[in-house]
Design a protein around this motif. Structure first.
Motif, mmCIF file in Angstrom:
data_model
loop_
_atom_site.group_PDB
_atom_site.id
_atom_site.type_symbol
_atom_site.label_atom_id
_atom_site.label_comp_id
_atom_site.label_asym_id
_atom_site.label_seq_id
_atom_site.Cartn_x
_atom_site.Cartn_y
_atom_site.Cartn_z
ATOM 1 N N ALA A 137 0.817 -1.210 0.000
ATOM 2 C CA ALA A 137 0.000 0.000 0.000
ATOM 3 C C ALA A 137 0.856 1.268 0.000
ATOM 4 O O ALA A 137 2.051 1.222 0.282
ATOM 5 C CB ALA A 137 -0.914 -0.011 1.226
ATOM 6 N N ASN A 138 0.228 2.391 -0.345
ATOM 7 C CA ASN A 138 0.892 3.695 -0.293
ATOM 8 C C ASN A 138 0.655 4.327 1.067
ATOM 9 O O ASN A 138 -0.467 4.315 1.566
ATOM 10 C CB ASN A 138 0.319 4.636 -1.352
ATOM 11 N N ALA A 168 6.249 5.366 0.274
ATOM 12 C CA ALA A 168 6.056 6.527 1.136
ATOM 13 C C ALA A 168 5.763 7.775 0.304
ATOM 14 O O ALA A 168 6.567 8.174 -0.530
ATOM 15 C CB ALA A 168 7.305 6.761 1.960
ATOM 16 N N VAL A 169 4.575 8.349 0.506
ATOM 17 C CA VAL A 169 4.242 9.634 -0.111
ATOM 18 C C VAL A 169 4.405 10.667 1.003
ATOM 19 O O VAL A 169 3.610 10.689 1.937
ATOM 20 C CB VAL A 169 2.812 9.644 -0.657
ATOM 21 N N THR A 170 5.466 11.475 0.934
ATOM 22 C CA THR A 170 5.746 12.373 2.054
ATOM 23 C C THR A 170 5.295 13.800 1.771
ATOM 24 O O THR A 170 5.415 14.290 0.654
ATOM 25 C CB THR A 170 7.246 12.381 2.403
ATOM 26 N N SER A 207 -7.730 12.333 -0.451
ATOM 27 C CA SER A 207 -7.930 12.228 -1.906
ATOM 28 C C SER A 207 -7.713 10.797 -2.379
ATOM 29 O O SER A 207 -8.050 10.482 -3.513
ATOM 30 C CB SER A 207 -6.956 13.156 -2.622
ATOM 31 N N GLY A 208 -7.133 9.942 -1.534
ATOM 32 C CA GLY A 208 -6.861 8.573 -1.968
ATOM 33 C C GLY A 208 -5.489 8.411 -2.577
ATOM 34 O O GLY A 208 -5.150 7.358 -3.099
ATOM 35 N N ARG A 209 -4.658 9.472 -2.521
ATOM 36 C CA ARG A 209 -3.287 9.361 -3.037
ATOM 37 C C ARG A 209 -2.553 8.234 -2.321
ATOM 38 O O ARG A 209 -1.706 7.563 -2.881
ATOM 39 C CB ARG A 209 -2.548 10.696 -2.853
ATOM 40 N N ASP A 253 -3.098 4.891 0.629
ATOM 41 C CA ASP A 253 -4.118 4.009 1.185
ATOM 42 C C ASP A 253 -4.240 4.171 2.683
ATOM 43 O O ASP A 253 -5.292 3.924 3.247
ATOM 44 C CB ASP A 253 -3.777 2.561 0.836
#
Lengths: 403, 340
Positions: B147-148, B174-176, B189-191, B193
């Motif tokens: 997952a993100n 990792a979306v930081t 926004s669902g960028r 999870d």
């Protein structure tokens, strides 16, 4: 016979003869030299004092310094990497990943902003009212909005896309959702080397034909349909190779597995948003540079070209644009450099370029601000120097050669 | 023209040389002189440091700033707030821009030993956890393979999640983001999870969602995150002040001194209460503070329990249970060194 004299000597000798005029400190050459060396020594002292002052203050405050942290394991994940990466890899790898991601978005930005800039810069001169107005509106809108707002705007647009499970779907091959754009990857099987070879041969052949056609035109004045021949070779040769080797390729389709799409090629929305914003923004400035360049070519050139019966499209590509490059190139240089510097705006949306990932996350984890900022600054300096060198070389070639 | 340029350069450089940066020195004296405490807080996190419509800051972290102002300057309102992102916080403290960093910061070995900083105590015992969208149907962190993750850049969570996924042989991306607001927006926004952060922050971020009921916090707590105020190293005087102001608030609760009964206790309390409130002994003097320093803290800001309940406990939208953050004799691990 004349003896060769430098401008300096002539200037010196034509001065009125005064007492002391010959003293060395009145000699402009020496005087300049003395000033320069004083300034140089001073600058060295200045930077030495800054560096030693900083190091003293840091050790007084108990802040660790040195570059040994580069070998330690970073322990955090980076969203996108062009080289294989694991969270146990070192800060040096984080640094390299950051540089590569910065270069990637810069190169994409430079290519697309140049294309946009030339299209709209030339469109400004279109006699078609609509095309002209579109060019004017494009330039005025995107030049006047701060680039950070444009980056956030495109990212917000992306964020409004559906989630992975409800992706926009194009023929079960291309998917678009809030986590990015996914498309099939071409995977070569045995025999695919022949096809790659054919592409290289095609490109070489096109260059050869171009040279031959130019020579022929200079000798006989006859023109050769280069564009169509080139296109034919470029697509024909690899196609032939494909058929002979029996299509040694298959497509790796992205497919939804678990939380995300696996397989194929994926492009993260942060990269797309940043690339679009930088291209569109810088493109508007390049369009202005192109307009200025074209306007700098005297009207008489167009009139002369028309009088010998050249087509309008040929006038632009053969007469106007080559001459305008002298004006456009230096401006392109600074636009490209601005674009590279503007990539740091990625920090607003989290695209992992150098500034975000190294001067951001890494800096915060190890806290060695001086070393990390120094390394980061040095990289931007080097990238921009390379751009400058390339553009200066190009500038020399487009300069008006005096005969 | 050229000479003029050089002369100007020399003049400008001279200015730089003469203006010596001196951050070292007594913070306590400079705070007394300024008449205000500069306090680094978060850019906005419910329960910890948050600005209301009138521009008033409140929260558990903010109460540390107010307590120090009350102890040193006798007025809890004499605080200048500097909202900082996680990435900016340590540099702001190191460079002297702020006097205290009170911004839900985890006390870690690296930060304590290599940044030239000192942690002045723990005001909240926390641990990193996960928040997911209910729609995903995930009930445990072990189901998050592939997952993100939305994470705030530069936090200890960034490291904790990497350890956890490695240990459990799972993968994540990792979306930081820079601020907690951006992190929440990314989650919404669902960028990504799931969102990973300190438990307390998860609850705080959840009430800011458009649909708080649509998100759940998973049961796993994957790290120890003791949060507390930070000061610069090599200024023991100031370090002591902040450390003992934090302790005074905890000791206040332990001794049963509240903002309501402090005046009474000061006059006729037991010896421990009297020592704390300054009617006996010289605890204040030893810190370089007025004798009634802790009295001011408790009457103006309240003891730890009051501060906790008002900001994150039952008196707040967060409704976090005391848990680990209860006094040591009431099932928690909160313990002030002896006030004597």
């Amino acid at each position: 016979m004349f003896s060769k004299k430098t401008a300096e000597q002539i200037k010196f000798e034509t001065r009125p003869n005064r007492v002391g005029a010959k003293a060395f400190y009145n000699n402009p050459k020496y005087r300049g030299w003395i000033y320069q060396s004083v300034l140089f020594v001073f600058l060295i002292g200045f930077f030495y004092s800054i560096v030693s002052n900083t190091l003293d203050n840091m050790s007084a405050q108990g802040i660790k310094s040195g570059f040994s942290f580069l070998n330690t394991s970073a322990g955090f994940d980076v969203l996108m990497s062009l080289i294989p990466f694991d969270t146990t890899d070192s800060y040096l790898q984080i640094f390299i990943i950051g540089i590569l991601n910065t270069i990637l978005v810069s190169v994409i930005g430079i290519i697309f902003s140049t294309i946009l800039g030339f299209i709209f810069g030339i469109a400004y001169f279109s006699r078609n009212w609509l095309i002209n107005k579109i060019a004017v509106i494009y330039v005025e809108i995107f030049r006047n909005i701060p680039v950070i707002l444009q980056v956030i705007f495109w990212y917000t647009v992306f964020n409004a896309l559906p989630i992975a499970r409800e992706s926009l779907n194009l023929g079960d091959a291309v998917f678009l959702n809030v986590t990015g754009l996914y498309f099939p990857k071409l995977v070569g099987e045995s025999g695919s080397g022949v096809v790659y070879g054919a592409i290289v041969v095609a490109i070489l052949a096109i260059f050869a034909i171009k040279r031959w056609a130019k020579k022929r035109q200079e000798l006989t004045g006859e023109q050769f349909p280069i564009l169509w021949t080139s296109l034919g070779i470029f697509f024909g040769l690899p196609l032939l190779a494909l058929l002979i080797t029996g299509l040694p390729f298959h497509l790796d389709y992205p497919a939804l597995k678990g939380f995300n799409f696996k397989g194929g090629i994926s492009v993260i929305p942060e990269l797309i948003s940043l690339a679009i914003a930088l291209s569109v923004y810088t493109g508007a400035f390049i369009a202005e540079a192109v307009r200025a360049g074209i306007q700098s070519v005297p009207q008489g050139q167009t009139e002369a070209a028309r009088s010998i019966g050249l087509k309008e499209s040929k006038i632009m590509s053969l007469i106007i644009v080559p001459q305008s490059m002298r004006v456009i190139t230096p401006m392109l240089n600074s636009e490209y450099q601005s674009l590279v510097k503007n990539t740091t705006i990625a920090t607003a949306i989290g695209y992992p370029e150098l500034f975000t990932v190294f001067a951001g996350s890494a800096l915060n984890q190890v806290g060695q601000a001086v070393e990390i900022m120094f390394m980061t600054l040095a990289i931007y300096f080097v990238i921009n120097m390379v751009i400058s060198l390339v553009m200066n070389h190009f500038n020399k070639r487009t300069e008006l050669s005096a005969r | 023209m050229k000479i003029k340029n050089i002369a100007m350069t020399l003049a400008a450089a001279g200015l730089v040389f003469s203006a010596q940066a001196s951050i070292a020195g007594s913070t306590l004296d400079s705070v007394k002189k300024k008449g205000v405490v500069s306090c680094g807080v978060s850019t906005g996190l419910a329960g910890f440091s948050q600005k209301d419509e009138k521009g008033q800051w409140s929260g558990l972290d903010v109460d540390v700033c107010r307590s120090v102002a009350a102890a040193v300057l006798g007025d809890a309102s004499k605080v200048q707030y500097k909202p900082l992102t996680a990435k900016e916080r340590f540099t702001a403290l190191q460079s002297g821009e702020i006097d205290i960093l009170s911004r839900n910061t985890t006390w870690t070995h690296t930060r304590d030993t290599s940044l030239g900083l000192n942690f002045a105590g723990v005001i909240y015992y926390d641990g990193a956890g996960f928040m997911v969208n209910k729609k995903l149907g995930v009930s445990s962190a072990t189901e998050l393979n592939g997952a993100n993750a939305c994470i705030q850049a530069g936090t200890s969570t960034e490291l904790a999640i990497s350890d956890y996924f490695r240990e459990n042989k799972m993968e994540y991306k990792a979306v930081t983001f820079d601020t907690s607001d951006q992190t929440r927006a990314g989650f919404e926004s669902g960028r990504c999870d799931f969102l990973v952060s300190d438990q307390s922050q998860l609850y705080a971020l959840r009430i800011g969602l458009k649909n708080p009921a649509g998100a759940i916090v998973l049961p796993e707590v994957i790290s120890k995150e003791p949060l507390g105020p930070v000061v610069r190293q090599n200024d023991d005087e100031w370090f002591n002040v902040v450390k003992w102001v934090v302790n005074a608030s905890i000791e206040g609760e332990y001794q049963g001194v509240t903002s309501a009964n402090a005046a009474e206790m000061k006059a006729k309390g037991n010896p421990g209460q009297k020592r704390l409130l300054g009617s006996e002994g010289d605890l204040g003097e030893k810190l370089g503070l007025p004798a009634d320093w802790a009295y001011q803290v408790i009457t103006q800001v309240g003891n730890y329990a009051e501060s906790f309940e008002r900001n994150v406990g039952q008196g707040s939208p967060l409704k976090i249970a005391r848990g680990l953050n209860a006094q040591w004799n009431k099932g928690g691990i909160l313990y002030s060194p002896a006030m004597r």
